[in-house]
Design a protein around this motif. Structure first.
Motif, short mmCIF file in Angstrom:
data_model
loop_
_atom_site.label_atom_id
_atom_site.label_comp_id
_atom_site.label_asym_id
_atom_site.label_seq_id
_atom_site.Cartn_x
_atom_site.Cartn_y
_atom_site.Cartn_z
N ILE A 153 -9.34 6.37 -2.09
CA ILE A 153 -8.33 5.65 -1.18
C ILE A 153 -7.68 4.66 -2.26
CG2 ILE A 153 -8.09 3.65 0.76
CD1 ILE A 153 -11.00 4.52 1.43
N LEU A 154 -6.35 4.28 -2.16
CA LEU A 154 -5.66 3.33 -3.08
C LEU A 154 -5.75 2.02 -2.35
CD1 LEU A 154 -2.50 5.50 -3.38
CD2 LEU A 154 -4.17 5.45 -4.99
N VAL A 155 -5.73 1.09 -3.30
CA VAL A 155 -6.06 -0.32 -2.94
C VAL A 155 -4.64 -0.89 -2.47
CG1 VAL A 155 -5.21 -1.28 -5.34
CG2 VAL A 155 -6.97 -2.59 -3.67
N ASN A 156 -4.39 -1.93 -1.67
CA ASN A 156 -3.39 -2.51 -1.04
C ASN A 156 -2.55 -1.50 -0.18
OD1 ASN A 156 -1.08 -4.40 -0.71
ND2 ASN A 156 -1.72 -5.20 -2.63
N ASP A 157 -1.62 -1.79 0.29
CA ASP A 157 -0.62 -1.29 1.21
C ASP A 157 0.21 -0.31 0.52
OD1 ASP A 157 -1.81 -2.82 3.66
OD2 ASP A 157 -0.43 -4.56 2.85
N PRO A 158 0.96 0.49 1.54
CA PRO A 158 1.69 1.40 0.93
C PRO A 158 2.91 1.01 0.32
CG PRO A 158 0.83 2.29 2.99
CD PRO A 158 0.47 1.01 2.86
N ASP A 159 3.45 -0.26 0.98
CA ASP A 159 4.88 -0.78 0.57
C ASP A 159 4.42 -2.10 -0.64
OD1 ASP A 159 3.70 -2.33 2.50
OD2 ASP A 159 5.47 -2.38 3.60
N TRP A 160 3.54 -2.05 -1.09
CA TRP A 160 3.12 -3.13 -2.08
C TRP A 160 4.09 -3.44 -3.08
CZ3 TRP A 160 1.98 -2.56 -7.13
CH2 TRP A 160 1.66 -1.43 -7.61
N MET A 161 4.81 -2.42 -3.65
CA MET A 161 5.52 -2.57 -4.82
C MET A 161 6.79 -3.21 -4.51
SD MET A 161 5.27 1.09 -6.73
CE MET A 161 6.12 0.29 -8.31
N SER A 162 7.35 -3.53 -3.04
CA SER A 162 8.48 -4.13 -2.58
C SER A 162 8.46 -5.62 -3.18
CB SER A 162 8.52 -4.47 -1.24
OG SER A 162 9.50 -5.08 -0.74
N ASP A 163 9.84 -6.04 -3.51
CA ASP A 163 9.93 -7.43 -3.98
C ASP A 163 9.97 -8.39 -3.10
OD1 ASP A 163 10.33 -6.59 -6.56
OD2 ASP A 163 12.51 -6.34 -6.58
N LYS A 164 10.16 -8.03 -1.68
CA LYS A 164 10.06 -8.88 -0.61
C LYS A 164 9.05 -8.80 0.26
CE LYS A 164 15.24 -8.87 -0.63
NZ LYS A 164 16.76 -8.56 0.07
N ALA A 165 9.01 -9.47 1.39
CA ALA A 165 7.75 -9.54 2.33
C ALA A 165 8.53 -8.66 3.46
CB ALA A 165 7.29 -10.93 2.68
N GLU A 166 9.03 -7.56 3.15
CA GLU A 166 9.45 -6.67 4.51
C GLU A 166 9.27 -5.48 3.99
OE1 GLU A 166 13.99 -7.27 4.05
OE2 GLU A 166 13.54 -9.67 4.55
N GLY A 167 8.94 -4.63 5.31
CA GLY A 167 8.38 -3.32 5.17
C GLY A 167 7.63 -2.85 6.50
N PRO A 168 7.02 -1.72 6.46
CA PRO A 168 6.15 -1.28 7.39
C PRO A 168 4.72 -1.97 7.34
CG PRO A 168 6.52 0.45 5.74
CD PRO A 168 7.28 -0.76 5.57
N PHE A 169 4.38 -2.66 6.37
CA PHE A 169 3.29 -3.39 6.19
C PHE A 169 3.70 -4.60 5.38
CE2 PHE A 169 1.70 1.04 6.55
CZ PHE A 169 0.64 0.70 7.58
N ASN A 170 4.59 -5.31 5.54
CA ASN A 170 4.99 -6.69 5.12
C ASN A 170 5.43 -6.67 3.96
OD1 ASN A 170 4.64 -7.38 7.81
ND2 ASN A 170 2.85 -8.83 7.49
#
Length: 540
Positions: A153-170
Motif C-alpha cells: 500500500i502507498l502512504v497518504n491519499d491519491p491526490d497528495w501531490m496537489s498544491d491545493k486542498a482540492e480533489g477527490p481526497f481534499n
C-alpha cells in the motif's frame, strides 16, 4: 447555529487575563519529564510510575482535585507485544529474490495477541492507496479477493501531490483514508494476511528514522476481548528503496505504479510474488493510567470543559550516537507543562460555572490509546462535555504572527476562538502542511470521533523574528532531526514566547466555555455532527 461576532466579543470580554500562566512552571515540568531519569516515559515501564507521581504532585500543587471519583487515575488496560527473532521479509517468485532486513529495510508488527506470527508464501498484490471509499466513488479493492494475501500500500491519499486542498481526497490536505491506521483497518476488513506500507518521506511527513523508532521495541495495544484476532497477521512498512527493488523483481516500475494508483478506477495489480516472514512475540498484559484532575464548577458542575495532553513518549529506542533514550521534550513533555500551567492559572483566577477537567493521557504514541479508552469509557459523560483543547507539542521557536487551526472547517469552536487569537495580535491561517494529516494524529481525534468538539490549534510558520522562511526551516529541522528521536531533548535556549501566546488563547477559550452557556457543535457538513446531535439530544 454559529455564534455571532458580538456574542464572541462578549465571551472574550468576560475572560480574565491569561498573564498568570507561569513560564517557570512550563519550563520546569518540561525539563523534568524529559530528563534521562524518566527514560522516555514509556507506558507500563518503571518510568511510568515516576511520571505519574510527578504529574499528580504538580496537579495537586496547581490546586486540582482528584478527578475520578476521588482518585487521580483511570486504568487503561494495555497489552504489550515485543517482537523477537524476527526473520527477514522475503519475497520470492520474481526475477530475483528480495530479502529485507528488520529495522534497516522494513519494520513488522501485529495487533494479534499471539506468541508466534508466521506468514508463509502469501501472494503479493499492489492495492494502490488501499482505500475503499464508496461515498467518493473509490475502491482500490474492487473485484479483488485478498484473503490470506499480502497487500502492498502507498502512504497518504491519491491526490497528495496537489498544491491545493482540492480533489477527490481534499488534495494536499490528508483525509483519514491517507493515515496508516486506516490502511491497516481496511486491509483487515478485506481479509489480508499482511499489509505493508511503502514509506516515502514527503507524503508520510516524516523520515524513515521515525518509523524505525516508533515501530520497533515493545508495541502497545488496547487489551480487549478477542485478542484482536480479526486483524491481519502482520502489518508493517518498507523503505522506498526496498519497494523499488520489490517492484523491479516483479517486472514493474514503482513510480509508474504510483502514477497509475492516483487515477480513479485504478485496478489492483498482482505482483506474482510470494511473501514470507515470521517472528515470536513476548506478551505482557498491564494497565497503564490516565491522570484526571478537576476544578469543580459552581453552577453546573456536571458540565465539563476539557484540557488534554499526552504524557507518554517512546522510552528506550534505536540509539543515535550512543543515546537510546527518546526523551520527548517537545513531544510531549511540553504539552504536560502547558497543562499544569493552565491548571495553575485557572485555579488562581477562581471557580467557573462549569467544571474544568485536566486530562493527561497515556499511550498516544501507540495509537491514541489512552484518549480512546477515556472517550469510550468517560469519567464525565461525553454528552455533558462542552468541548475543549488538546495540546501536543508546544512552540519552542518563538512567537508567530499566525495561528493554525488543524483540521479547520469542522466545529464552532473555530468561531469562538477568533477574538482570542486576535487579542494576541495574530491571524488564523490555513495549515501549512495539511499533507501530514495532523488532525488524525493526536488525542483530540478520539473525542471528535465520538462527537465532542476539541480545538487542536498551534503556532504557524510566520515568526516575528525571521518570518516564514525561518519558521519553516525550524519546523523542518525538528521534524527531520529530532522528532521521535533521542535528539528531542530539553534546550535551555528555547524561545517560549510562542508557546505563551498559544497558551493565552487556550486559557481564554477554556475560560469562556467554562463561564458561558454555549454548547458549540460541529458545522452541519462535518462528519461528527450527527454523533454529537444524538448525544446531546439524550442529555437534554
Amino acid at each position: 447555529m454559529r455564534l455571532t461576532l458580538t456574542a464572541l466579543l462578549l465571551l472574550a470580554s468576560g475572560t480574565a487575563s491569561a498573564q498568570s500562566i507561569s513560564l517557570d512552571t512550563i519550563k520546569d515540568v518540561t525539563k523534568t519529564l524529559s530528563s534521562d531519569e524518566y527514560e522516555g516515559r514509556a507506558p507500563t515501564t518503571p518510568a511510568e510510575d515516576k511520571t505519574l507521581a510527578y504529574i499528580v504532585k504538580r496537579f495537586e500543587a496547581a490546586g486540582l482535585k482528584p478527578g475520578n471519583k476521588g482518585g487521580w487515575f483511570q486504568n487503561v488496560p494495555l497489552v504489550e507485544l515485543t517482537a523477537q527473532n524476527v526473520s527477514n521479509l522475503e519475497f520470492t517468485g520474481g526475477k530475483t529474490p528480495v530479502s529485507l532486513a528488520y529495522r534497516k529495510d522494513m519494520v513488522i508488527a501485529t495487533y494479534r495477541v499471539v506468541p508466534k506470527i508466521e506468514v508463509k508464501d502469501s501472494d503479493v498484490v499492489f492495492v494502490g492507496y488501499g482505500i475503499n471509499a464508496p461515498e467518493r466513488g473509490w475502491n482500490d479493492y474492487a473485484g479483488l479477493d485478498v484473503k490470506g494475501k499480502t497487500v502492498v500500500i502507498l502512504v497518504n491519499d491519491p491526490d497528495w501531490m496537489s498544491d491545493k486542498a482540492e480533489g477527490p481526497f481534499n488534495g494536499r490536505a490528508m483525509t483519514y483514508y491517507g493515515r496508516w491506521t486506516y490502511k491497516y483497518e481496511e486491509a483487515a476488513r478485506q481479509g489480508a494476511a499482511a499489509a505493508i506500507i511503502v514509506h516515502d518521506t514527503f507524503p508520510a511527513s516524516y523520515p524513515w528514522g521515525v518509523v524505525q523508532s516508533s515501530w520497533t521495541g515493545p508495541q502497545l495495544e488496547q487489551d480487549t476481548p478477542g485478542d484482536h484476532m480479526d486483524q491481519s497477521l502482520a502489518i508493517g512498512w518498507i523503505t522506498n528503496d526496498a519497494a523499488k527493488a520489490l517492484f523491479a523483481s516483479a517486472g514493474k516500475d514503482l513510480s509508474l505504479m504510483e502514477g497509475a494508483a492516483m487515477q480513479k478506477g485504478f485496478k489492483a495489480v498482482p505482483l506474482g510474488l510470494k511473501a514470507s516472514v515470521n517472528w515470536d512475540n513476548a506478551i505482557k498484559r498491564q494497565a497503564s493510567k490516565n491522570v484526571v484532575g478537576i476544578l469543580p464548577g459552581t453552577a453546573r458542575p456536571d458540565e465539563v470543559v476539557l484540557y488534554s495532553a499526552h504524557w507518554d513518549h517512546l522510552g528506550r529506542c534505536d540509539a543515535v550516537d550512543g543515546d537510546d533514550i527518546c526523551n520527548g521534550a517537545v513531544d510531549n513533555a511540553s504539552g504536560i507543562g502547558g497543562l499544569v500551567a493552565l491548571a495553575e492559572a485557572h485555579h488562581k483566577e477562581g471557580t467557573t460555572k462549569r467544571s474544568l477537567v485536566f486530562l493527561a493521557v497515556t499511550a498516544e504514541e501507540s495509537g491514541l490509546l489512552g484518549s480512546k479508552f477515556y472517550a469510550e469509557n468517560p469519567v464525565y459523560p461525553l454528552a455533558k462535555t462542552v468541548g475543549g483543547v488538546n495540546m501536543d507539542s508546544l512552540n519552542t521557536i518563538g512567537k508567530t504572527r499566525d495561528f493554525v487551526l488543524v483540521g479547520a472547517g469542522k466545529s464552532e469552536l473555530e468561531d469562538i476562538v477568533k477574538p482570542f487569537v486576535a487579542a494576541e495580535g495574530r491571524v488564523i491561517v490555513p495549515e501549512p502542511r495539511p499533507e501530514g494529516g495532523g488532525y488524525y494524529r493526536s488525542d483530540h481525534f478520539s473525542f471528535a470521533k465520538l462527537g465532542v468538539p476539541m480545538l487542536y490549534g498551534e503556532s504557524g510558520d510566520d515568526l516575528l523574528r525571521g518570518g516564514k522562511t525561518a519558521g519553516g526551516m525550524a519546523i523542518e529541522s525538528y521534524t527531520m532531526k529530532r522528532y521521535h528521536k533521542p535528539q528531542d531533548e530539553y534546550d535551555a535556549n528555547w524561545d517560549w514566547s510562542g508557546a505563551m501566546s498559544d497558551l493565552n488563547i487556550y486559557y481564554a477559550l477554556g475560560r469562556a466555555l467554562a463561564d458561558g452557556d454555549a454548547w458549540p457543535n460541529w458545522y452541519p457538513d462535518a462528519e461528527f455532527r450527527g454523533i454529537r446531535d444524538k448525544s446531546r439530544a439524550k442529555a437534554k
